[in-house]
Design a protein around this motif. Structure first.
Motif, PDB file in Angstrom:
ATOM      1  N   THR A   1       0.844  -1.195   0.000  1.00 23.20           N
ATOM      2  CA  THR A   1       0.000   0.000   0.000  1.00 23.20           C
ATOM      3  C   THR A   1       0.878   1.244   0.000  1.00 23.20           C
ATOM      4  OG1 THR A   1      -1.634  -1.213   1.302  1.00 23.20           O
ATOM      5  CG2 THR A   1      -1.889   1.167   1.182  1.00 23.20           C
ATOM      6  N   LEU A   2       0.555   2.172  -0.894  1.00 20.50           N
ATOM      7  CA  LEU A   2       1.339   3.404  -1.038  1.00 20.50           C
ATOM      8  C   LEU A   2       0.442   4.601  -0.768  1.00 20.50           C
ATOM      9  CD1 LEU A   2       3.960   4.119  -3.789  1.00 20.50           C
ATOM     10  CD2 LEU A   2       2.224   5.840  -3.276  1.00 20.50           C
ATOM     11  N   GLY A   3       0.907   5.522   0.079  1.00 23.14           N
ATOM     12  CA  GLY A   3       0.151   6.714   0.411  1.00 23.14           C
ATOM     13  C   GLY A   3       0.605   7.917  -0.386  1.00 23.14           C
ATOM     14  N   VAL A   4      -0.344   8.814  -0.671  1.00 19.05           N
ATOM     15  CA  VAL A   4      -0.053  10.046  -1.391  1.00 19.05           C
ATOM     16  C   VAL A   4      -1.060  11.098  -0.935  1.00 19.05           C
ATOM     17  CG1 VAL A   4      -1.532   9.413  -3.338  1.00 19.05           C
ATOM     18  CG2 VAL A   4       0.321  11.053  -3.692  1.00 19.05           C
ATOM     19  N   GLY A   5      -0.684  12.357  -1.022  1.00 17.12           N
ATOM     20  CA  GLY A   5      -1.584  13.429  -0.595  1.00 17.12           C
ATOM     21  C   GLY A   5      -1.996  14.324  -1.754  1.00 17.12           C
ATOM     22  N   GLY A   6      -2.988  13.867  -2.541  1.00 12.38           N
ATOM     23  CA  GLY A   6      -3.447  14.656  -3.676  1.00 12.38           C
ATOM     24  C   GLY A   6      -2.967  14.074  -4.996  1.00 12.38           C
ATOM     25  N   LYS A   7      -3.316  12.833  -5.255  1.00 13.97           N
ATOM     26  CA  LYS A   7      -2.810  12.114  -6.425  1.00 13.97           C
ATOM     27  C   LYS A   7      -3.062  12.817  -7.765  1.00 13.97           C
ATOM     28  CE  LYS A   7      -2.868   7.404  -8.373  1.00 13.97           C
ATOM     29  NZ  LYS A   7      -3.805   7.472  -9.521  1.00 13.97           N
TER      30      LYS A   7
ATOM     31  N   ASN B   1       1.670  -5.430  -6.915  1.00 13.76           N
ATOM     32  CA  ASN B   1       0.272  -5.017  -6.897  1.00 13.76           C
ATOM     33  C   ASN B   1       0.183  -3.872  -5.881  1.00 13.76           C
ATOM     34  OD1 ASN B   1      -2.555  -4.897  -7.128  1.00 13.76           O
ATOM     35  ND2 ASN B   1      -2.805  -6.347  -5.445  1.00 13.76           N
ATOM     36  N   VAL B   2       0.147  -2.635  -6.391  1.00 17.66           N
ATOM     37  CA  VAL B   2       0.218  -1.459  -5.524  1.00 17.66           C
ATOM     38  C   VAL B   2      -1.162  -0.859  -5.319  1.00 17.66           C
ATOM     39  CG1 VAL B   2       1.222   0.833  -5.216  1.00 17.66           C
ATOM     40  CG2 VAL B   2       2.564  -0.976  -6.329  1.00 17.66           C
ATOM     41  N   GLU B   3      -1.614  -0.850  -4.075  1.00 17.35           N
ATOM     42  CA  GLU B   3      -2.860  -0.172  -3.716  1.00 17.35           C
ATOM     43  C   GLU B   3      -2.502   1.253  -3.286  1.00 17.35           C
ATOM     44  OE1 GLU B   3      -6.246  -0.158  -0.196  1.00 17.35           O
ATOM     45  OE2 GLU B   3      -5.102  -1.992  -0.571  1.00 17.35           O
ATOM     46  N   ILE B   4      -3.105   2.242  -3.932  1.00 20.51           N
ATOM     47  CA  ILE B   4      -2.774   3.637  -3.655  1.00 20.51           C
ATOM     48  C   ILE B   4      -3.865   4.270  -2.806  1.00 20.51           C
ATOM     49  CG2 ILE B   4      -2.305   5.906  -4.661  1.00 20.51           C
ATOM     50  CD1 ILE B   4      -1.282   4.407  -7.170  1.00 20.51           C
ATOM     51  N   ASN B   5      -3.486   4.775  -1.644  1.00 17.46           N
ATOM     52  CA  ASN B   5      -4.408   5.492  -0.763  1.00 17.46           C
ATOM     53  C   ASN B   5      -4.143   6.986  -0.897  1.00 17.46           C
ATOM     54  OD1 ASN B   5      -5.358   3.067   0.118  1.00 17.46           O
ATOM     55  ND2 ASN B   5      -4.629   3.230   2.217  1.00 17.46           N
TER      56      ASN B   5
ATOM     57  N   VAL C   1       0.228   2.395   5.692  1.00 17.50           N
ATOM     58  CA  VAL C   1       0.774   2.292   4.336  1.00 17.50           C
ATOM     59  C   VAL C   1       2.238   1.862   4.441  1.00 17.50           C
ATOM     60  CG1 VAL C   1      -0.787   4.046   3.393  1.00 17.50           C
ATOM     61  CG2 VAL C   1       1.500   4.728   4.157  1.00 17.50           C
ATOM     62  N   ASP C   2       2.741   1.261   3.362  1.00 20.49           N
ATOM     63  CA  ASP C   2       4.127   0.765   3.353  1.00 20.49           C
ATOM     64  C   ASP C   2       5.113   1.792   2.811  1.00 20.49           C
ATOM     65  OD1 ASP C   2       3.425  -2.005   4.119  1.00 20.49           O
ATOM     66  OD2 ASP C   2       2.449  -2.046   2.155  1.00 20.49           O
ATOM     67  N   ALA C   3       4.630   2.651   1.931  1.00 21.95           N
ATOM     68  CA  ALA C   3       5.486   3.626   1.267  1.00 21.95           C
ATOM     69  C   ALA C   3       4.684   4.888   1.000  1.00 21.95           C
ATOM     70  CB  ALA C   3       6.014   3.054  -0.049  1.00 21.95           C
ATOM     71  N   VAL C   4       5.394   5.965   0.701  1.00 22.66           N
ATOM     72  CA  VAL C   4       4.731   7.247   0.416  1.00 22.66           C
ATOM     73  C   VAL C   4       5.433   7.937  -0.743  1.00 22.66           C
ATOM     74  CG1 VAL C   4       4.327   9.602   1.284  1.00 22.66           C
ATOM     75  CG2 VAL C   4       3.836   7.641   2.749  1.00 22.66           C
ATOM     76  N   THR C   5       4.656   8.534  -1.626  1.00 21.76           N
ATOM     77  CA  THR C   5       5.222   9.552  -2.505  1.00 21.76           C
ATOM     78  C   THR C   5       4.815  10.881  -1.880  1.00 21.76           C
ATOM     79  OG1 THR C   5       3.269   9.343  -3.941  1.00 21.76           O
ATOM     80  CG2 THR C   5       5.273   8.238  -4.650  1.00 21.76           C
ATOM     81  N   GLY C   6       5.819  11.607  -1.391  1.00 30.98           N
ATOM     82  CA  GLY C   6       5.561  12.847  -0.676  1.00 30.98           C
ATOM     83  C   GLY C   6       6.772  13.748  -0.709  1.00 30.98           C
ATOM     84  N   ALA C   7       6.686  14.859  -0.024  1.00 27.79           N
ATOM     85  CA  ALA C   7       7.736  15.874  -0.056  1.00 27.79           C
ATOM     86  C   ALA C   7       9.016  15.388   0.634  1.00 27.79           C
ATOM     87  CB  ALA C   7       7.245  17.155   0.606  1.00 27.79           C
ATOM     88  N   TYR C   8      10.143  15.679   0.017  1.00 26.92           N
ATOM     89  CA  TYR C   8      11.442  15.272   0.557  1.00 26.92           C
ATOM     90  C   TYR C   8      11.682  15.822   1.958  1.00 26.92           C
ATOM     91  CZ  TYR C   8      16.487  15.417   1.395  1.00 26.92           C
ATOM     92  OH  TYR C   8      17.736  15.314   1.975  1.00 26.92           O
ATOM     93  N   GLU C   9      11.210  17.051   2.216  1.00 30.09           N
ATOM     94  CA  GLU C   9      11.518  17.644   3.523  1.00 30.09           C
ATOM     95  C   GLU C   9      10.961  16.838   4.690  1.00 30.09           C
ATOM     96  OE1 GLU C   9       7.908  20.393   2.262  1.00 30.09           O
ATOM     97  OE2 GLU C   9       9.753  19.812   1.263  1.00 30.09           O
ATOM     98  N   HIS C  10       9.975  15.972   4.428  1.00 27.77           N
ATOM     99  CA  HIS C  10       9.443  15.126   5.503  1.00 27.77           C
ATOM    100  C   HIS C  10      10.513  14.170   6.041  1.00 27.77           C
ATOM    101  CE1 HIS C  10       5.102  15.727   3.836  1.00 27.77           C
ATOM    102  NE2 HIS C  10       5.471  16.706   4.640  1.00 27.77           N
ATOM    103  N   THR C  11      11.436  13.739   5.176  1.00 25.97           N
ATOM    104  CA  THR C  11      12.497  12.844   5.644  1.00 25.97           C
ATOM    105  C   THR C  11      13.410  13.555   6.635  1.00 25.97           C
ATOM    106  OG1 THR C  11      14.066  13.395   3.860  1.00 25.97           O
ATOM    107  CG2 THR C  11      12.466  11.643   3.417  1.00 25.97           C
ATOM    108  N   ILE C  12      13.568  14.864   6.466  1.00 23.18           N
ATOM    109  CA  ILE C  12      14.397  15.653   7.385  1.00 23.18           C
ATOM    110  C   ILE C  12      13.633  15.917   8.673  1.00 23.18           C
ATOM    111  CG2 ILE C  12      15.657  17.809   7.705  1.00 23.18           C
ATOM    112  CD1 ILE C  12      15.908  18.010   4.661  1.00 23.18           C
ATOM    113  N   ARG C  13      12.410  16.352   8.521  1.00 20.12           N
ATOM    114  CA  ARG C  13      11.600  16.686   9.699  1.00 20.12           C
ATOM    115  C   ARG C  13      11.438  15.493  10.635  1.00 20.12           C
ATOM    116  NH1 ARG C  13       8.322  20.832  10.942  1.00 20.12           N
ATOM    117  NH2 ARG C  13       8.417  21.735   8.865  1.00 20.12           N
TER     118      ARG C  13
END
Length: 336
Positions: free
Chosen positions: A30-36, A59-63, A80-92
């Protein structure tokens, strides 16, 4: 004979996919995204629609969540197992003792635009004039919010000098401006191009382009990435490699694709009712996509500067930028 060859080829491809599916540790994830639907996340939609995940045995389920901050919360919470999101979250998240790592960069520029309601343009001529304004963002805490905080700090304003309102990622954001619920908006395409087409906004900051990004940050600033918990990477390296392969293949496709091919690949509802406008929006954002998937040291530092400028209280003592990006999977994807 030709039909036999096609059947044989199909069987070979199916067998190859089955081998890959058996090879990865977690073929169903499962992959999370905020505003696909946003162009910020276009590589995700393309990877899905072009069949690249399935080609890798996944088989990727997108939330799809209301904003990047919510997809990050889902990763931390384990839904969720993974996220496509902003890089700065890894720093924060390092500051919060959470080891989150990006493995491929999807966007080299934020692609975010800060604009004001045209009807109030005389009142809001500059960023400094936004004190007391109601500003729409995808979701509080998301990259659209953080960029405004950064701009505020550079213009002598405090984080709470305006009210930030989550307006979501698509038609709801357009409606919020149409209804006069917000004075300004920090958002992405195709929402921004739609608002421009409706002649509703005046742009103050535009990071869809090289020039606009350099004007704001003084250099590059990585945007959307694919990131995981470090523990997931350690336990599922073949799965992470498969996802990285799919996204790198997508970036290479996107590098040479025509705007018409892109529009034909995404779901029609992403056009916001106007295919020509979607193509226009893609052209406006095209410079923002990464071509090689990597994040260099200068870009990492630029992202850290974004956070420390937006929040002077941000403690950098525990930050190790080298641990925010694991380029080993990208290197293998390139070598294939």
């Amino acid at each position: 004979m030709i039909r036999t060859l096609f059947l044989a080829a199909g069987l070979v491809f199916a067998a190859f996919g089955a081998v890959q599916a058996a090879d990865v540790e977690k073929p169903d994830l499962t992959l999370g995204v905020g505003g696909k639907p946003l162009l910020y996340y276009l590589p995700l939609t393309l990877a899905e629609r072009l069949g690249y995940f399935k080609d890798e045995g996944l088989n990727v389920e997108i939330n799809d969540f209301g904003g990047g901050a919510k997809s990050l919360q889902a990763l931390i919470g384990g839904s969720v197992d993974a996220v496509t999101g902003a890089y700065e979250h890894t720093i924060r998240m390092q500051q919060k003792k959470q080891d989150i790592r990006a493995v491929i960069d999807l966007g080299r520029y934020p692609g975010i635009v800060l604009a004001v309601r045209k009807a109030e343009a005389d009142k809001f001529k500059t960023v400094a004039d936004l004190k007391g304004a109601n500003i729409g963002v995808t979701a509080p805490g998301s990259s659209t919010h953080i960029l405004v905080q950064y701009a505020f700090a550079k213009n002598g304003l405090k984080q709470d000098d305006a009210s930030f309102i989550g307006v979501g990622g698509g038609a709801s954001a357009v409606a919020a401006m149409q209804k006069g619920e917000i004075d300004a908006i920090s958002h992405l395409d195709p929402v921004i191009s739609k608002l421009q087409d409706l002649d509703l906004i005046n742009v103050l900051i535009d990071t869809r382009t090289t020039q606009g990004t350099e004007d704001l940050f003084g250099g590059m600033n990585p945007a959307a990435v694919l990131y995981f918990k470090e523990s997931f990477i350690k336990d599922n390296p073949k799965t992470v490699q498969a996802l990285t392969n799919a996204f790198y293949r997508t970036l290479k496709w996107l590098e040479t694709a025509t705007p018409e091919q892109v529009a034909a690949t995404v779901p029609e509802e992403y056009w916001l009712g106007d295919k020509a406008l979607y193509i226009k929006a893609f052209n406006a954002s095209r410079q923002s996509y990464s071509t090689d998937g990597t994040i260099d040291e200068a870009s990492m530092k630029s992202a850290l500067n974004l956070l420390t400028t937006a929040d002077p209280a941000f403690d950098t003592s525990s930050i190790d930028l080298a641990k925010t990006f694991d380029g080993s999977f990208l290197a293998k994807a390139k070598a294939q």
